[in-house]
Write an enzyme that holds these catalytic residues in place. Structure first.
Site, short mmCIF file in Angstrom:
data_model
loop_
_atom_site.label_atom_id
_atom_site.label_comp_id
_atom_site.label_asym_id
_atom_site.label_seq_id
_atom_site.Cartn_x
_atom_site.Cartn_y
_atom_site.Cartn_z
N GLY A 7 22.67 -0.21 -11.64
CA GLY A 7 22.75 -0.86 -12.94
C GLY A 7 23.83 -1.93 -12.99
N GLN B 183 30.05 9.13 -16.65
CA GLN B 183 29.25 9.58 -15.50
C GLN B 183 30.14 9.81 -14.29
OE1 GLN B 183 25.93 6.91 -14.86
NE2 GLN B 183 24.91 7.55 -16.75
N ARG C 261 30.02 -11.64 -21.07
CA ARG C 261 30.09 -10.73 -19.92
C ARG C 261 31.15 -9.65 -20.14
NH1 ARG C 261 27.78 -10.91 -14.96
NH2 ARG C 261 28.79 -9.83 -13.22
N ASP D 23 20.20 -8.35 -2.58
CA ASP D 23 20.59 -9.72 -2.23
C ASP D 23 20.39 -9.96 -0.73
OD1 ASP D 23 21.69 -10.22 -4.94
OD2 ASP D 23 23.14 -8.71 -4.31
N GLY E 165 18.86 6.73 -15.81
CA GLY E 165 17.87 5.75 -16.28
C GLY E 165 16.50 6.10 -15.77
N ARG F 234 22.19 -6.96 -20.71
CA ARG F 234 22.89 -8.01 -21.44
C ARG F 234 22.02 -8.55 -22.55
NH1 ARG F 234 26.44 -12.62 -18.40
NH2 ARG F 234 27.49 -13.52 -20.22
N HIS G 145 27.56 -9.06 -6.98
CA HIS G 145 26.13 -9.17 -7.26
C HIS G 145 25.98 -10.01 -8.53
CE1 HIS G 145 21.92 -8.31 -7.59
NE2 HIS G 145 22.08 -7.74 -8.78
N ALA H 48 13.69 7.09 -16.89
CA ALA H 48 12.44 6.67 -17.51
C ALA H 48 12.19 5.16 -17.37
CB ALA H 48 12.43 7.04 -18.99
N ASN I 33 29.13 -1.08 -20.72
CA ASN I 33 28.74 -0.27 -19.56
C ASN I 33 29.86 0.68 -19.13
OD1 ASN I 33 25.95 -0.80 -18.39
ND2 ASN I 33 26.63 -2.87 -18.85
#
Length: 327
Positions: A135, A117, A103, A164, A16, A97, A192, A18, A110
């Site tokens: 992410g 990855q 969810r 957090d 990610g 989202r 999280h 950029a 994802n």
């Protein structure tokens, strides 16, 4: 790090690249804030094909910043290339989202990012790879990536809950009219998400137990820390990026260089405190010798256990929702 390791660049992959979080994060890495002021770094910037040109612009700016420690930048849309020889990885890129998205659908979308990855990390990363997933939903994205990273110990995958933790420190310091550096033994348990449990039971200020009003603690502090991201979006008009990048720096720096006291990290559970073994959950941790260790031996009240269990139940549900990706 040893002298021999310092002579070789640390290869760091940022996905990610950029995006807004990476735009803050990359400069901190290149300046030596993560791996040390005498450790050269090589950056690999991974983006989707549509964003590689923007990532090339980021690489141009990094070059123009003339960091003495930065000895190379690669921009690519290939995970195999990006993770080849990587010693550390910040998995920042994720599908946000969308309006009306459940969810479970977000987790599935994802999974199609973090599964491949993880596979690329397993096949191409260096043997000492350390991964922090930024992410969201970070905990379960990390679980998916770890599952697909063949032969990489699961403990090498963590999720970012340092943000957090830092939010909890900031709110408590404001309440007590003290400096953040005066505070210790604060922890954030679980996921999280809005179910997380920012815990002040063991907290100390200047070495003495923290004493706050219970109603403030349960009715203001806990929900405000848990929902701070939404509050920032409401006020700023966009999500928290710089603070997330700063927390990612804190997380990886401690992991690599060690820490003196407690900090929150989402790590693979060993079954401590009733958290299912294998879930990636937030715990009070201490970083030493290149590992995050869960603080052991804490006596938990019924109140703490109930709060922790509520967040762990959500992590279980998320794991079940992506069960086809973990089979």
């Amino acid at each position: 790090m040893s002298e021999s390791s310092q002579s070789r660049p640390v290869k760091v992959t940022v996905t990610g690249a950029a995006g807004n979080i990476a735009y803050s994060l990359l400069w901190r890495i290149a300046s030596g804030d993560v791996f040390g002021k005498d450790v050269p770094v090589e950056l690999a910037l991974l983006e989707i094909p549509a964003a590689t040109r923007a990532a090339e612009g980021v690489a141009m700016e990094l070059g123009d910043s003339a960091f003495p420690l930065l000895c190379g930048i690669t921009v690519t849309d290939s995970a195999d290339t990006a993770f080849d020889g990587a010693n550390a990885a910040f998995l920042v890129g994720a599908k946000p989202r969308g309006k009306g998205m459940e969810r479970a659908d977000l987790l599935a979308e994802n999974g199609r990012i973090f599964g491949p990855q993880g596979k690329a990390i397993g096949e191409h990363a260096a043997s000492d790879i350390k991964v922090v997933v930024v992410g969201n939903p970070a905990n379960t994205n990390a679980l998916i990536a770890a599952h697909h990273a063949q032969d990489v110990p699961a403990e090498r995958f963590t999720a970012l809950m340092r943000l957090d933790h830092n939010r909890a420190l900031s709110q408590l310091a404001q309440k007590l009219d003290c400096q953040v550096g005066d505070l210790s033994r604060v922890a954030v348990w679980g996921n999280h998400s809005a179910t997380q449990f920012p815990d002040l039971t063991f907290a100390e200020v200047a070495g003495s137990p923290v004493d706050v009003d219970q109603s403030w603690y349960t009715d203001e502090f806990i929900p405000r820390v848990a929902k701070r991201g939404a509050e920032i979006i409401d006020v700023r008009g966009s999500s928290s990026a710089a603070s997330a990048a700063s927390a990612a720096v804190d997380h990886m720096r401690d992991w690599v260089q060690g820490s003196d006291g407690w900090a929150t990290a989402a790590v693979v559970s060993d079954g401590s405190y009733g958290v299912d073994e294998g879930l990636i959950a937030g715990f009070p941790t201490i970083a030493r010798d290149g590992r995050y260790e869960i603080v052991q031996g804490l006596e938990l009240s019924d109140f703490q256990r109930q709060r922790i269990e509520a967040s762990v139940a959500e992590l279980r549900a998320e794991r079940e929702a992506v069960g086809d990706l973990l089979g």
